[in-house]
Design an enzyme around this catalytic site. Structure first.
Site, PDB file in Angstrom:
ATOM      1  N   ARG A   1       9.627  21.249 -31.877  1.00  0.00           N
ATOM      2  CA  ARG A   1       9.013  22.232 -30.870  1.00  0.00           C
ATOM      3  C   ARG A   1       7.931  22.787 -31.148  1.00  0.00           C
ATOM      4  NH1 ARG A   1      13.348  26.256 -28.509  1.00  0.00           N
ATOM      5  NH2 ARG A   1      11.912  26.568 -26.887  1.00  0.00           N
TER       6      ARG A   1
ATOM      7  N   ASN B   1      23.428  32.314 -34.988  1.00  0.00           N
ATOM      8  CA  ASN B   1      21.922  31.944 -34.116  1.00  0.00           C
ATOM      9  C   ASN B   1      20.968  33.132 -34.051  1.00  0.00           C
ATOM     10  OD1 ASN B   1      19.927  30.833 -32.815  1.00  0.00           O
ATOM     11  ND2 ASN B   1      21.271  29.790 -31.237  1.00  0.00           N
TER      12      ASN B   1
ATOM     13  N   PRO C   1      18.732  37.481 -29.851  1.00  0.00           N
ATOM     14  CA  PRO C   1      18.011  37.877 -28.381  1.00  0.00           C
ATOM     15  C   PRO C   1      17.899  36.619 -27.661  1.00  0.00           C
ATOM     16  CG  PRO C   1      16.513  37.749 -30.201  1.00  0.00           C
ATOM     17  CD  PRO C   1      17.781  37.423 -30.762  1.00  0.00           C
ATOM     18  N   ASN C   2      18.277  36.920 -26.256  1.00  0.00           N
ATOM     19  CA  ASN C   2      18.063  35.901 -25.157  1.00  0.00           C
ATOM     20  C   ASN C   2      19.232  34.962 -25.024  1.00  0.00           C
ATOM     21  OD1 ASN C   2      15.705  37.253 -24.005  1.00  0.00           O
ATOM     22  ND2 ASN C   2      14.764  36.303 -25.797  1.00  0.00           N
TER      23      ASN C   2
ATOM     24  N   GLU D   1      23.531  28.729 -40.069  1.00  0.00           N
ATOM     25  CA  GLU D   1      22.422  29.100 -38.974  1.00  0.00           C
ATOM     26  C   GLU D   1      22.470  27.814 -38.306  1.00  0.00           C
ATOM     27  OE1 GLU D   1      18.487  30.302 -40.335  1.00  0.00           O
ATOM     28  OE2 GLU D   1      17.836  28.940 -38.865  1.00  0.00           O
TER      29      GLU D   1
ATOM     30  N   ALA E   1      14.881  34.053 -31.546  1.00  0.00           N
ATOM     31  CA  ALA E   1      13.570  34.062 -31.874  1.00  0.00           C
ATOM     32  C   ALA E   1      13.409  34.916 -33.499  1.00  0.00           C
ATOM     33  CB  ALA E   1      12.797  35.202 -31.051  1.00  0.00           C
TER      34      ALA E   1
ATOM     35  N   HIS F   1      20.972  26.442 -34.010  1.00  0.00           N
ATOM     36  CA  HIS F   1      20.132  26.175 -32.879  1.00  0.00           C
ATOM     37  C   HIS F   1      20.291  25.355 -32.017  1.00  0.00           C
ATOM     38  CE1 HIS F   1      17.705  29.053 -35.128  1.00  0.00           C
ATOM     39  NE2 HIS F   1      17.582  28.142 -36.282  1.00  0.00           N
TER      40      HIS F   1
ATOM     41  N   ARG G   1      18.583  30.351 -18.456  1.00  0.00           N
ATOM     42  CA  ARG G   1      17.410  30.369 -19.382  1.00  0.00           C
ATOM     43  C   ARG G   1      17.005  28.771 -19.761  1.00  0.00           C
ATOM     44  NH1 ARG G   1      17.301  31.781 -25.863  1.00  0.00           N
ATOM     45  NH2 ARG G   1      14.926  31.650 -25.952  1.00  0.00           N
TER      46      ARG G   1
ATOM     47  N   TYR H   1      17.677  24.414 -23.198  1.00  0.00           N
ATOM     48  CA  TYR H   1      19.007  24.975 -23.688  1.00  0.00           C
ATOM     49  C   TYR H   1      20.343  24.312 -23.016  1.00  0.00           C
ATOM     50  CZ  TYR H   1      15.587  27.910 -26.293  1.00  0.00           C
ATOM     51  OH  TYR H   1      14.575  28.386 -26.846  1.00  0.00           O
TER      52      TYR H   1
HETATM   53  C1  DQA Z   1      16.942  28.850 -30.607  1.00  0.00           C
HETATM   54  C2  DQA Z   1      15.457  28.404 -30.915  1.00  0.00           C
HETATM   55  C3  DQA Z   1      14.636  29.742 -31.133  1.00  0.00           C
HETATM   56  O1  DQA Z   1      13.381  29.282 -31.634  1.00  0.00           O
HETATM   57  C4  DQA Z   1      14.516  30.424 -29.915  1.00  0.00           C
HETATM   58  O2  DQA Z   1      13.674  31.519 -30.060  1.00  0.00           O
HETATM   59  C5  DQA Z   1      15.661  30.828 -29.077  1.00  0.00           C
HETATM   60  C6  DQA Z   1      16.629  29.997 -29.274  1.00  0.00           C
HETATM   61  C7  DQA Z   1      17.826  27.814 -30.205  1.00  0.00           C
HETATM   62  O3  DQA Z   1      19.066  28.156 -30.304  1.00  0.00           O
HETATM   63  O4  DQA Z   1      17.375  26.642 -30.094  1.00  0.00           O
HETATM   64  O5  DQA Z   1      15.826  31.827 -28.791  1.00  0.00           O
HETATM   65  O6  DQA Z   1      17.535  29.800 -31.585  1.00  0.00           O
END
Ligand code: DQA
Length: 158
Positions: free
Chosen positions: A106, A73, A9-10, A97, A76, A99, A17, A22
């Site tokens: 964080r 990835n 998501p997102n 995985e 959240a 990020h 964003r 990011y």
């Molecule tokens: C994320 C880190 C997560 O905590 C966050 O909710 C994201 C992006 C990252 O790529 O740094 O949406 O996965």
């Protein structure tokens, strides 16, 4: 060999964003770079992004018998989704995985990943470069699997 890249998501909003966290790169540009690298290495690659947990579970299940590796990835959902963790464990396809941000630097609620323990490894921090590192890691995993299979075949012959 085929890799499926699953984005949570997102991540469709990358580039606009929270750029301070990011960076400015859009998801489609990250995918273009991954596709180039995959082409150079003779690997098939497919991309999927969803904001919905169930759709991500479905996509992981669809990898069965189709993909050799998953780069994910979970965004959240990393910190909340037992369903995505269980799907990764169920299909038993090597997964890495990633990020973009260093989740351990964080907020505390981001320090725990429910999904990483069922992955071959986790790469966190360093922005979009993590996707490239994951591709390199996946090629290494493929090589190791190939070597194990060759050894098994030789043992059968003997
Ligand atoms: C994320 C880190 C997560 O905590 C966050 O909710 C994201 C992006 C990252 O790529 O740094 O949406 O996965």
């Amino acid at each position: 060999m085929k890799i499926v890249v699953i984005q949570g998501p997102n991540l469709n909003m990358l580039g606009m964003r929270e750029q301070n966290i990011y960076g400015p790169m859009k998801l489609e540009d990250i995918h273009k770079q991954m596709k180039n690298f995959a082409d150079q290495n003779g690997v098939e690659i497919e991309f999927f992004q969803s904001n919905l947990e169930g759709e991500i579970v479905d996509r992981i299940q669809e990898c069965l018998g189709d993909a050799d590796g998953i780069i994910i990835n979970p965004a959240a959902y990393t910190h909340t989704s037992i369903a995505i963790r269980d799907a990764l464990a169920a299909v038993k396809i090597p997964a890495i995985e990633v990020h973009l941000s260093n989740i351990y630097a964080r907020e505390e609620f981001r320090h725990k990943s429910l999904t990483a323990p069922v992955c071959a490894g986790q790469i966190s921090g360093m922005g979009p470069f993590v996707y490239h590192l994951a591709m390199v890691g996946m090629l290494q995993v493929f090589n190791e699997i190939k070597m194990i299979k060759e050894k098994q075949a030789k043992r059968k012959e003997a």
